[in-house]
Design a protein around this motif. Structure first.
Motif, PDB file in Angstrom:
ATOM      1  N   VAL A  25       0.840  -1.202   0.000  1.00 14.85           N
ATOM      2  CA  VAL A  25       0.000   0.000   0.000  1.00 14.85           C
ATOM      3  C   VAL A  25       0.874   1.250   0.000  1.00 14.85           C
ATOM      4  O   VAL A  25       0.576   2.236  -0.693  1.00 14.85           O
ATOM      5  CB  VAL A  25      -0.970  -0.019   1.205  1.00 14.85           C
ATOM      6  CG1 VAL A  25      -1.728   1.301   1.317  1.00 14.85           C
ATOM      7  CG2 VAL A  25      -1.956  -1.176   1.053  1.00 14.85           C
ATOM      8  N   ASN A  26       1.977   1.197   0.733  1.00 14.07           N
ATOM      9  CA  ASN A  26       2.900   2.332   0.723  1.00 14.07           C
ATOM     10  C   ASN A  26       3.462   2.570  -0.680  1.00 14.07           C
ATOM     11  O   ASN A  26       3.541   3.716  -1.146  1.00 14.07           O
ATOM     12  CB  ASN A  26       4.043   2.092   1.710  1.00 14.07           C
ATOM     13  CG  ASN A  26       5.039   3.226   1.666  1.00 14.07           C
ATOM     14  OD1 ASN A  26       4.714   4.363   1.974  1.00 14.07           O
ATOM     15  ND2 ASN A  26       6.269   2.924   1.230  1.00 14.07           N
ATOM     16  N   ALA A  27       3.830   1.488  -1.358  1.00 14.45           N
ATOM     17  CA  ALA A  27       4.344   1.631  -2.728  1.00 14.45           C
ATOM     18  C   ALA A  27       3.286   2.246  -3.623  1.00 14.45           C
ATOM     19  O   ALA A  27       3.589   3.067  -4.500  1.00 14.45           O
ATOM     20  CB  ALA A  27       4.769   0.259  -3.261  1.00 14.45           C
ATOM     21  N   PHE A  28       2.029   1.864  -3.406  1.00 12.49           N
ATOM     22  CA  PHE A  28       0.930   2.425  -4.183  1.00 12.49           C
ATOM     23  C   PHE A  28       0.769   3.918  -3.893  1.00 12.49           C
ATOM     24  O   PHE A  28       0.617   4.735  -4.805  1.00 12.49           O
ATOM     25  CB  PHE A  28      -0.367   1.679  -3.863  1.00 12.49           C
ATOM     26  CG  PHE A  28      -1.583   2.311  -4.469  1.00 12.49           C
ATOM     27  CD1 PHE A  28      -1.821   2.227  -5.836  1.00 12.49           C
ATOM     28  CD2 PHE A  28      -2.492   3.019  -3.676  1.00 12.49           C
ATOM     29  CE1 PHE A  28      -2.941   2.827  -6.396  1.00 12.49           C
ATOM     30  CE2 PHE A  28      -3.609   3.618  -4.239  1.00 12.49           C
ATOM     31  CZ  PHE A  28      -3.838   3.514  -5.604  1.00 12.49           C
ATOM     32  N   GLU A  51       3.039   5.972  -2.816  1.00 16.45           N
ATOM     33  CA  GLU A  51       4.183   6.680  -3.400  1.00 16.45           C
ATOM     34  C   GLU A  51       4.055   6.811  -4.908  1.00 16.45           C
ATOM     35  O   GLU A  51       4.339   7.862  -5.487  1.00 16.45           O
ATOM     36  CB  GLU A  51       5.487   5.955  -3.054  1.00 16.45           C
ATOM     37  CG  GLU A  51       5.865   6.100  -1.579  1.00 16.45           C
ATOM     38  CD  GLU A  51       7.239   5.502  -1.275  1.00 16.45           C
ATOM     39  OE1 GLU A  51       7.806   4.843  -2.178  1.00 16.45           O
ATOM     40  OE2 GLU A  51       7.724   5.690  -0.151  1.00 16.45           O
ATOM     41  N   ALA A  52       3.653   5.714  -5.555  1.00 17.75           N
ATOM     42  CA  ALA A  52       3.519   5.751  -7.015  1.00 17.75           C
ATOM     43  C   ALA A  52       2.456   6.768  -7.421  1.00 17.75           C
ATOM     44  O   ALA A  52       2.632   7.516  -8.385  1.00 17.75           O
ATOM     45  CB  ALA A  52       3.164   4.356  -7.541  1.00 17.75           C
ATOM     46  N   VAL A 103       2.830   0.435 -10.010  1.00 21.14           N
ATOM     47  CA  VAL A 103       3.277   0.260  -8.632  1.00 21.14           C
ATOM     48  C   VAL A 103       4.358  -0.815  -8.599  1.00 21.14           C
ATOM     49  O   VAL A 103       4.179  -1.880  -9.193  1.00 21.14           O
ATOM     50  CB  VAL A 103       2.105  -0.150  -7.730  1.00 21.14           C
ATOM     51  CG1 VAL A 103       2.552  -0.286  -6.283  1.00 21.14           C
ATOM     52  CG2 VAL A 103       0.968   0.850  -7.855  1.00 21.14           C
ATOM     53  N   SER A 104       5.471  -0.514  -7.937  1.00 21.75           N
ATOM     54  CA  SER A 104       6.545  -1.505  -7.868  1.00 21.75           C
ATOM     55  C   SER A 104       7.013  -1.670  -6.440  1.00 21.75           C
ATOM     56  O   SER A 104       6.977  -0.748  -5.634  1.00 21.75           O
ATOM     57  CB  SER A 104       7.752  -1.063  -8.701  1.00 21.75           C
ATOM     58  OG  SER A 104       7.372  -0.739 -10.009  1.00 21.75           O
ATOM     59  N   SER A 114      -3.176   0.479  13.551  1.00 26.27           N
ATOM     60  CA  SER A 114      -3.606   1.843  13.794  1.00 26.27           C
ATOM     61  C   SER A 114      -4.044   2.513  12.499  1.00 26.27           C
ATOM     62  O   SER A 114      -3.429   2.295  11.453  1.00 26.27           O
ATOM     63  CB  SER A 114      -2.438   2.630  14.409  1.00 26.27           C
ATOM     64  OG  SER A 114      -2.613   4.012  14.166  1.00 26.27           O
ATOM     65  N   PRO A 115      -5.096   3.328  12.547  1.00 25.33           N
ATOM     66  CA  PRO A 115      -5.481   4.070  11.335  1.00 25.33           C
ATOM     67  C   PRO A 115      -4.353   5.000  10.880  1.00 25.33           C
ATOM     68  O   PRO A 115      -4.308   5.396   9.722  1.00 25.33           O
ATOM     69  CB  PRO A 115      -6.705   4.870  11.791  1.00 25.33           C
ATOM     70  CG  PRO A 115      -7.200   4.178  13.014  1.00 25.33           C
ATOM     71  CD  PRO A 115      -6.010   3.574  13.675  1.00 25.33           C
ATOM     72  N   GLU A 116      -3.434   5.324  11.795  1.00 27.38           N
ATOM     73  CA  GLU A 116      -2.297   6.181  11.439  1.00 27.38           C
ATOM     74  C   GLU A 116      -1.077   5.376  11.022  1.00 27.38           C
ATOM     75  O   GLU A 116       0.058   5.857  11.090  1.00 27.38           O
ATOM     76  CB  GLU A 116      -1.915   7.077  12.636  1.00 27.38           C
ATOM     77  CG  GLU A 116      -2.650   8.397  12.656  1.00 27.38           C
ATOM     78  CD  GLU A 116      -4.129   8.224  12.916  1.00 27.38           C
ATOM     79  OE1 GLU A 116      -4.478   7.528  13.884  1.00 27.38           O
ATOM     80  OE2 GLU A 116      -4.944   8.745  12.118  1.00 27.38           O
ATOM     81  N   TRP A 117      -1.282   4.134  10.626  1.00 25.45           N
ATOM     82  CA  TRP A 117      -0.139   3.245  10.352  1.00 25.45           C
ATOM     83  C   TRP A 117       0.829   3.824   9.326  1.00 25.45           C
ATOM     84  O   TRP A 117       2.031   3.598   9.412  1.00 25.45           O
ATOM     85  CB  TRP A 117      -0.634   1.865   9.874  1.00 25.45           C
ATOM     86  CG  TRP A 117      -1.250   1.898   8.497  1.00 25.45           C
ATOM     87  CD1 TRP A 117      -2.542   2.126   8.190  1.00 25.45           C
ATOM     88  CD2 TRP A 117      -0.552   1.717   7.265  1.00 25.45           C
ATOM     89  NE1 TRP A 117      -2.721   2.114   6.838  1.00 25.45           N
ATOM     90  CE2 TRP A 117      -1.522   1.859   6.237  1.00 25.45           C
ATOM     91  CE3 TRP A 117       0.778   1.469   6.912  1.00 25.45           C
ATOM     92  CZ2 TRP A 117      -1.193   1.754   4.887  1.00 25.45           C
ATOM     93  CZ3 TRP A 117       1.108   1.355   5.565  1.00 25.45           C
ATOM     94  CH2 TRP A 117       0.120   1.510   4.561  1.00 25.45           C
ATOM     95  N   HIS A 118       0.295   4.595   8.343  1.00 31.82           N
ATOM     96  CA  HIS A 118       1.178   5.012   7.261  1.00 31.82           C
ATOM     97  C   HIS A 118       2.210   6.036   7.732  1.00 31.82           C
ATOM     98  O   HIS A 118       3.382   5.982   7.333  1.00 31.82           O
ATOM     99  CB  HIS A 118       0.388   5.554   6.069  1.00 31.82           C
ATOM    100  CG  HIS A 118       1.242   5.700   4.835  1.00 31.82           C
ATOM    101  ND1 HIS A 118       1.404   6.879   4.169  1.00 31.82           N
ATOM    102  CD2 HIS A 118       2.025   4.789   4.197  1.00 31.82           C
ATOM    103  CE1 HIS A 118       2.231   6.704   3.147  1.00 31.82           C
ATOM    104  NE2 HIS A 118       2.615   5.441   3.132  1.00 31.82           N
ATOM    105  N   ASP A 119       1.764   6.938   8.607  1.00 31.68           N
ATOM    106  CA  ASP A 119       2.733   7.885   9.171  1.00 31.68           C
ATOM    107  C   ASP A 119       3.811   7.126   9.945  1.00 31.68           C
ATOM    108  O   ASP A 119       5.009   7.395   9.812  1.00 31.68           O
ATOM    109  CB  ASP A 119       2.027   8.868  10.122  1.00 31.68           C
ATOM    110  CG  ASP A 119       1.102   9.809   9.342  1.00 31.68           C
ATOM    111  OD1 ASP A 119       1.285   9.925   8.105  1.00 31.68           O
ATOM    112  OD2 ASP A 119       0.197  10.395   9.969  1.00 31.68           O
TER     113      ASP A 119
END
Lengths: 409, 409, 409
Positions: free
Chosen positions: C356-359, C361-362, C370-371, C399-404
């Protein structure tokens, strides 16, 4: 060197650990003439040769103005040429190919049923791994245009792979390329078919129709370039749909083997790959059965722990017991273990000797039928036994004089 | 006796260990009259009878000159007749059949879903093994024209099998013949269909089309010979292609069971048969599922270690647990273990009793639907339970008065 | 109360242990007016309300004479109404429906790929089990018209299930009904489709044709009642034929999952269900592969020992490892173990975070691709990872804030 326009090509690799490669920065300004800067660690020995090659390429494309920085880390000519050609064509849109003469050593063909115990994956944009790959004597090498090449590097990798096919010696290994997924991957073939690729790996194959498209494109290119040799296909089964369609894929034209890719397959199931492989037992069984039903080879997935040779060995033994004929590898050190454990063992050799002897006797007596005891031996079984005997001899596991010894035993 | 022409027929078996068989050496010269020499170990008791039979056959074919040496090792009349007829027809090309009257004991039919726990393989050219085969009470006997008969003996074996079908008593065992692979094996049917064969085993079956050809040939022969009874088919799955085509084969006309042959199957995979059977788990599962999907029986492979009864027992238990209904055997001593372990056990019998009782109650109440608790019981399940109860009674595992006992319990 | 005519309807349940239900005895004589007798344990609190409901129904159908005994064990209005309507319509043949206003809480829809870890079976004629089913928060509840309803109760169960769909609160669980086997079960749909059933379970499914018939009937009813929402289908594979036809069934319209029913499947094989499940490994593998090939969910069989939570847990772990996405349950206490063990684990969550992070960022960079490393990630894989992350957040495992946190790690 300073670059002035917006349109700058950045091709190849540089940075820590890069070797046998080069990085090209290029622009095609409207004025300024030909400006080439070369930074090379082999400047003293090869600087002039490299400069000559660079000028030759610029001249081949007929540019009057070009600005180019080449950072070289010991790249061979075909590598440098691939990088510069990619830069030039990217900037200019030219379709012209700059080809170094193809090495005579790279013109061999392979047979439908040649031995395929091991095939070594090589990232298609990493020349350093290609240079000595053949030395380790894998049965095949795979120049990979798919998963091992980043999306941003797909363009230049095709030039690299093409030049590798033409000018890198793989010491008799079957010359394979994994293209990108069909239909996108069809365009890769233009860079491969005219350059004596032996076999194309078709990733994530899910239907005979995909293979039909690949054959169609190959035939079109063979006609265009007046090529007669065979280009074999090895579809990779790496999804549940592919598993269930394995038979129709295996029975498609020019297919000589199916490979199974378990990382993607288990991801498709939404599960994880384990050492015991319960989650993929059905899939591996289906692929083996589809292959044998179609009279082709079954090739197992790579084993990813390159440090654990004992686990690799166990994996190969289980794989062979299920009916697989070979597997992929991702490190040269895996090759020996793979060869040793897929190789015919004593029991297999003894059985094959009996069959081949029965064939020799039947032929000597002018019989149309080969028998062992009361049981008739079908021609494909005789052929397979003969192949196994030849292989055992090649591997040094059987004397070429085995038959005399057999008769005297 | 001296034989003078080039064309000499050598039919039957002789040598150490041969019994209940005979060997015929014959030529049909242009002159010299009828010359018959008989060497028999039962000369004193049966010499005259045998000579009478030999003269009768020669006379039946109308030869005026024949030279024949019969070496007899205690052969019964149908065996001697099969050997001599084969010799005569081989030499003369005659199509006439010399048939002894068919035994009334050999005229029984079998039903589509009769019990088939065991079927005993008997080589089609070895009468000594046939004579007492029925005494061991296998569910079926297989007269084998395929793998158990050497290529050079295929011709004479057909006469032997035909006469066995007519004149050897198999004590109620289902009378099966394994023909040679289709299409060659179709010609075998001429020797079988007019002689009350109950079931034909079709080896190495790989398509419904092969079964269609067998049915077509059988129907042609049934019409020609005015035969009304059923001839059941049991295709043998012994290749990867057969495994993947199991459903279409199982659903073919007159097919009452599929058998699986694991020796040939594992050879087709290029692997080896193991005790655990991991290499054939997929194939066995596919065959079981195809059979149950088609509503027919699933028959497992033979177990080749005839000395190890404990291993055979474990094999049967695993086989039954997977859904197989029976298996082949290659020695009479395997029959008892096979019967005991495929037989319904207490749990199965108890469950069947409940279902049959529910059926009896529903019928008594005039209900169209059989239920156990809230669950409706489909008619095929009722039928299967009834069959299991009948079988348990036959095997002495259940009293014929079980229902009274059930109601009073 | 004395009933005088031959034609008496007996509807509903009574006897020891019955609660939240009622039993109606009714006749429609030609004279005598409306006679209603109510025996209720909640007479003092609800007697008048119940009587009013009974009169309302009688009046709705326009009868002038009716004799009715209602024995009430704490039934809710929709239960009483279902029982009385069934009695009235059974006696009169009327097709008119007596419908209480549908609860607003029961009007939700479900999505094609919503989470389906657990689905709780509820016998369709047992309202006491329905009332609190939603409290246990299964992902779905199944109102069962098939095996859990005795043949003699099939008629009245349809009214019960219809009223449950309209007026019992299942707290957001997916509202499923298992109909009877096709074609008989098609008639059940009339009682379900107009009442916001989310999903229909099609038992003993053996062909895509059966699903076509179900869809056809549903579409007919949707047109008739002017309904726009989706009605999903979950065929149950519970025979060998169903297993071999799993792919065509999985690929049928509106099918969002296949379930496997191992009790009936093993009975069809003629074998027994074991804890290790060797006898059903092939079938479960085929169902999982068919589902993943069709892009739908694979749902495992119920686990019948409701007392053994440890064995259930092991069963879920094995089930998930094979690729199943959920399973049935027959007791609310199984729900927690099922949810905990099908839920994404740390390894799965970590992998999904990377994807999901790669997505993210892309997308930020405006890339169409996405890679992860060099490997391109296909859109369905991204979508699945996103779904897993959402689920992990819902389950409180992330956590809903997982991406941060991910970026700062």
């Amino acid at each position: 060197m300073e670059f002035l326009t917006d349109k700058v090509a950045l091709i190849g690799n540089k940075g820590k650990g890069i070797r046998s490669d080069c990085h090209v920065t290029m622009e095609l300004p409207e004025t300024g003439g030909i400006q080439i800067e070369l930074i090379s660690k082999v400047e003293s020995m090869y600087g002039n040769d490299i400069r000559k090659l660079l000028h030759d390429i610029i001249s081949f494309y007929g540019f009057e103005n070009a600005r180019m920085l080449v950072e070289d880390f010991g790249a061979l000519s075909p590598v440098i040429a691939a990088r510069v050609e990619a830069a030039v064509r990217h900037l200019s849109g030219s379709e012209k190919e700059y080809l170094l003469p193809m090495s005579d050593k790279n013109k061999y063909a392979t047979t439908r049923d040649r031995n395929r115990f091991s095939r070594l994956y090589l990232p298609g944009n990493t020349p350093s791994l290609m240079i000595n790959a053949g030395v380790h004597k894998p049965d095949g090498i795979i120049l990979d245009l798919e998963d091992a090449v980043a999306h941003t590097k797909k363009y230049e990798a095709r030039f690299m792979v093409r030049n590798a096919l033409r000018n890198i010696d793989f010491y008799g290994a079957e010359r394979m390329v994994r293209i990108n997924q069909v239909p996108a991957g069809l365009a890769d073939l233009e860079f491969l078919i005219p350059h004596n690729v032996n076999l194309i790996l078709v990733p994530k194959c899910e239907s005979a129709e995909q293979i039909r498209l690949v054959n169609e494109k190959i035939n079109e290119l063979k006609a265009k370039y007046n090529i007669n040799g065979n280009v074999w296909l090895m579809p990779i089964i790496e999804s549940a749909l592919g598993v269930l369609k394995a038979l129709e894929i295996a029975q498609s034209e020019n297919v000589v083997a199916l490979a199974i890719g378990l990382e993607d397959y288990t991801a498709d199931l939404g599960t994880r790959r384990t050492q015991e492989g319960t989650e993929s037992f059905f899939a591996r069984s289906m692929v083996v059965n589809a292959c044998k039903a179609a009279g082709i080879q079954a090739i197992d997935s790579v084993f990813s722990d390159v440090a654990d040779m004992e686990a690799l060995k166990e994996n190969v033994i289980r794989s062979k017991a299920l009916g697989f004929d070979g597997m992929g590898c991702i490190h040269p050190r895996q090759i020996r273990v793979i060869h040793e454990n897929y190789a015919p063992d004593t029991v297999e050799i003894e059985k094959a000797k009996k069959i081949v002897n029965a064939f020799i006797e039947a032929t000597a007596k002018g019989l149309g039928v080969v028998s062992l005891g009361t049981k008739m031996i079908d021609p494909p079984v005789v052929k397979r036994a003969q192949k196994l005997i030849d292989l055992a001899i090649t591997l040094g596991k059987l004397s070429p004089e085995w038959h005399d010894e057999f008769l005297n035993a």
